[in-house]
Design a protein around this motif. Structure first.
Motif, PDB file in Angstrom:
ATOM      1  N   THR A  47     -63.354 -14.180 -92.994  1.00  0.00           N
ATOM      2  CA  THR A  47     -63.555 -15.578 -92.638  1.00  0.00           C
ATOM      3  C   THR A  47     -64.605 -15.650 -91.529  1.00  0.00           C
ATOM      4  OG1 THR A  47     -61.671 -15.464 -91.107  1.00  0.00           O
ATOM      5  CG2 THR A  47     -61.252 -16.321 -93.325  1.00  0.00           C
ATOM      6  N   PRO A  48     -65.467 -16.672 -91.545  1.00  0.00           N
ATOM      7  CA  PRO A  48     -66.575 -16.715 -90.593  1.00  0.00           C
ATOM      8  C   PRO A  48     -66.170 -16.761 -89.121  1.00  0.00           C
ATOM      9  CG  PRO A  48     -67.028 -18.147 -92.454  1.00  0.00           C
ATOM     10  CD  PRO A  48     -65.598 -17.706 -92.599  1.00  0.00           C
ATOM     11  N   ASP A  49     -64.900 -17.064 -88.837  1.00  0.00           N
ATOM     12  CA  ASP A  49     -64.431 -17.018 -87.452  1.00  0.00           C
ATOM     13  C   ASP A  49     -63.973 -15.614 -87.054  1.00  0.00           C
ATOM     14  OD1 ASP A  49     -62.064 -16.777 -88.853  1.00  0.00           O
ATOM     15  OD2 ASP A  49     -61.212 -18.684 -88.164  1.00  0.00           O
ATOM     16  N   VAL A  86     -69.750 -11.693 -93.383  1.00  0.00           N
ATOM     17  CA  VAL A  86     -68.641 -12.329 -94.106  1.00  0.00           C
ATOM     18  C   VAL A  86     -68.244 -11.503 -95.318  1.00  0.00           C
ATOM     19  CG1 VAL A  86     -69.069 -14.656 -93.265  1.00  0.00           C
ATOM     20  CG2 VAL A  86     -70.213 -13.892 -95.371  1.00  0.00           C
ATOM     21  N   THR A 124     -68.593 -26.349 -86.789  1.00  0.00           N
ATOM     22  CA  THR A 124     -67.983 -25.202 -87.455  1.00  0.00           C
ATOM     23  C   THR A 124     -66.505 -25.107 -87.120  1.00  0.00           C
ATOM     24  OG1 THR A 124     -68.515 -23.734 -85.613  1.00  0.00           O
ATOM     25  CG2 THR A 124     -70.162 -23.936 -87.360  1.00  0.00           C
ATOM     26  N   GLY A 131     -67.858 -22.885 -92.559  1.00  0.00           N
ATOM     27  CA  GLY A 131     -66.765 -21.925 -92.662  1.00  0.00           C
ATOM     28  C   GLY A 131     -65.454 -22.494 -93.145  1.00  0.00           C
ATOM     29  N   TRP A 138     -66.643  -7.836 -90.110  1.00  0.00           N
ATOM     30  CA  TRP A 138     -67.159  -9.015 -89.399  1.00  0.00           C
ATOM     31  C   TRP A 138     -67.868  -8.606 -88.112  1.00  0.00           C
ATOM     32  CZ3 TRP A 138     -66.550 -11.450 -84.664  1.00  0.00           C
ATOM     33  CH2 TRP A 138     -66.978 -12.793 -84.584  1.00  0.00           C
ATOM     34  N   MET A 181     -65.940 -19.627 -84.891  1.00  0.00           N
ATOM     35  CA  MET A 181     -67.109 -19.214 -85.681  1.00  0.00           C
ATOM     36  C   MET A 181     -68.366 -19.350 -84.837  1.00  0.00           C
ATOM     37  SD  MET A 181     -68.443 -20.916 -89.242  1.00  0.00           S
ATOM     38  CE  MET A 181     -70.151 -20.741 -89.769  1.00  0.00           C
TER      39      MET A 181
END
Length: 385
Positions: free
Chosen positions: A145-147, A378, A31, A192, A101, A35
């Motif tokens: 963003t997934p992070d 997300v 990833t 991601g 998030w 993330m």
């Protein structure tokens, strides 16, 4: 963070306090930095099953938050009684209620329908009360963003994606998508590294590099005229795209960015939601409301089996209806959808398709159900992983 092929002991993910181990089968996913690890590379929704409520939000009141587009308000439903227990004013033209998030804030995207007075209204998920609005240009929808490093406000009328600080909403940078007329919905790859956005007016998709914040390219759907919601398949590589003019769901390989199939569902195909067990996808077909030049037809729900990409059940909405956006309850027993042009919310039993209607404000749109199982969001109406 990577893990070996062999089964490894469950371990706590820093800052999230939840299990994040490599899958017992398959190769661990590389990833983007920051993330959370992918627990099961065959099912990105493995941590959103019933019972996986984060301890950080377990005491949040169970509520359904409904933005009323023409009412400039949010209706709050108690799912235990199916009654509206609160209504409060927000900015102009609220479109979606978006979990942050870190799961601590629910953001109402007030896009003011392209005017200059757009805003985001934060709702404290623990108290259910709104806070002071934050001025933001044209936020039709919002993703993270997934992070967790950026919020992405979807400036639909501006044909632009604005990357912002996920807490203060200060601008970090923008990606222009001039060919993506009516940019509105998105979802992310398993690692991601990219997101695919739908372009409502023109039948295109736009692929965006989330790390370098740049446009990768566009793809024209073969018979699409009005792509709406988009959902990543459990494998994290395949994407489903609802198209309101094509009356069905396109299947797209995200990595190669090519169309691979089409699944007919119903008139005005609009919203896509995975079941809590990750086995099927609920498809909201909005009917012929506000789709010009179309044959008339009622709204309803189609259920697609992820394993076969086939419709296995169809539930009509009594009297036609206009099912739009929503989500699934934490226990998976109810599918909550706004009845956008009927000024109601539908609570649909996922066992048999029976439903209740709850009157709300004027033109309810992207409602969210809270709390939901998962480690992080997300965006949209609650895409949790």
């Amino acid at each position: 963070m990577t893990f070996p092929r062999m089964a490894c002991a469950a371990m706590l993910t820093a800052g999230l306090g939840l299990h994040a181990a490599a899958a017992q089968t398959g190769t661990a996913v590389q990833t983007i930095p920051g993330m959370p690890a992918v627990v099961d590379p065959h099912n990105i929704y493995s941590e959103t099953t019933a019972g996986h409520i984060s301890p950080a939000i377990a005491s949040d009141p169970a509520r359904v938050y409904v933005p009323n587009l023409r009412g400039n308000s949010v209706s709050v439903i108690d799912p235990a009684t199916f009654r509206v227990v609160d209504t409060f004013k927000v900015g102009r033209s609220p479109q979606h209620v978006v979990p942050s998030w870190d799961l601590r804030t629910l953001w109402v995207t007030n896009n003011s329908e392209g005017r200059t007075d757009g805003s985001l209204t934060p709702i404290d998920a623990h108290t259910g009360r709104p806070g002071p609005a934050v001025a933001v240009d044209d936020p039709y929808n919002m993703y993270f963003t997934p992070d967790g490093k950026s919020a992405i406000t979807v400036a639909e009328a501006r044909e632009r994606l604005d990357f912002r600080d996920p807490h203060t909403m200060a601008m970090q940078g923008s990606v222009e998508v001039p060919q993506c007329k009516g940019v509105n919905h998105a979802d992310f790859s398993i690692d991601g590294r990219y997101a695919i956005f739908t372009c409502e007016f023109g039948g295109y998709l736009a692929k965006v590099d989330t790390v370098n914040r740049k446009l990768i390219g566009y793809m024209k759907l073969s018979k699409g005229g009005m792509p709406q919601d988009i959902l990543t398949a459990p494998d994290g590589h395949k994407f489903y795209v609802a198209d309101m003019m094509a009356d069905g769901v396109f299947v797209v390989d995200g990595d190669s960015f090519r169309e691979t199939g089409f699944i007919p569902t119903g008139i005005g195909t609009h919203g896509l939601y995975p079941s809590r067990d990750g086995k099927v996808m609920y498809v909201a077909n909005r009917g012929s409301h506000r789709v010009h030049g179309r044959r008339h037809g009622p709204g309803g729900i189609s259920i697609i089996d992820f394993a076969t990409d086939r419709v296995v059940k169809t539930w009509p909405i009594p009297g036609g209806g206009s099912p739009d956006m929503g989500n699934v309850s934490a226990d998976g027993k109810l599918l909550w959808l706004s009845g956008r042009f009927d000024d109601v919310v539908y609570a649909i039993d996922t066992d048999n398709g029976s439903m209740r209607e709850i009157p709300v404000g004027a033109e309810p749109h992207g409602l969210t159900v809270w709390p939901q199982p998962g480690r992080y969001s997300v965006g949209h109406t609650g895409i949790l992983r």
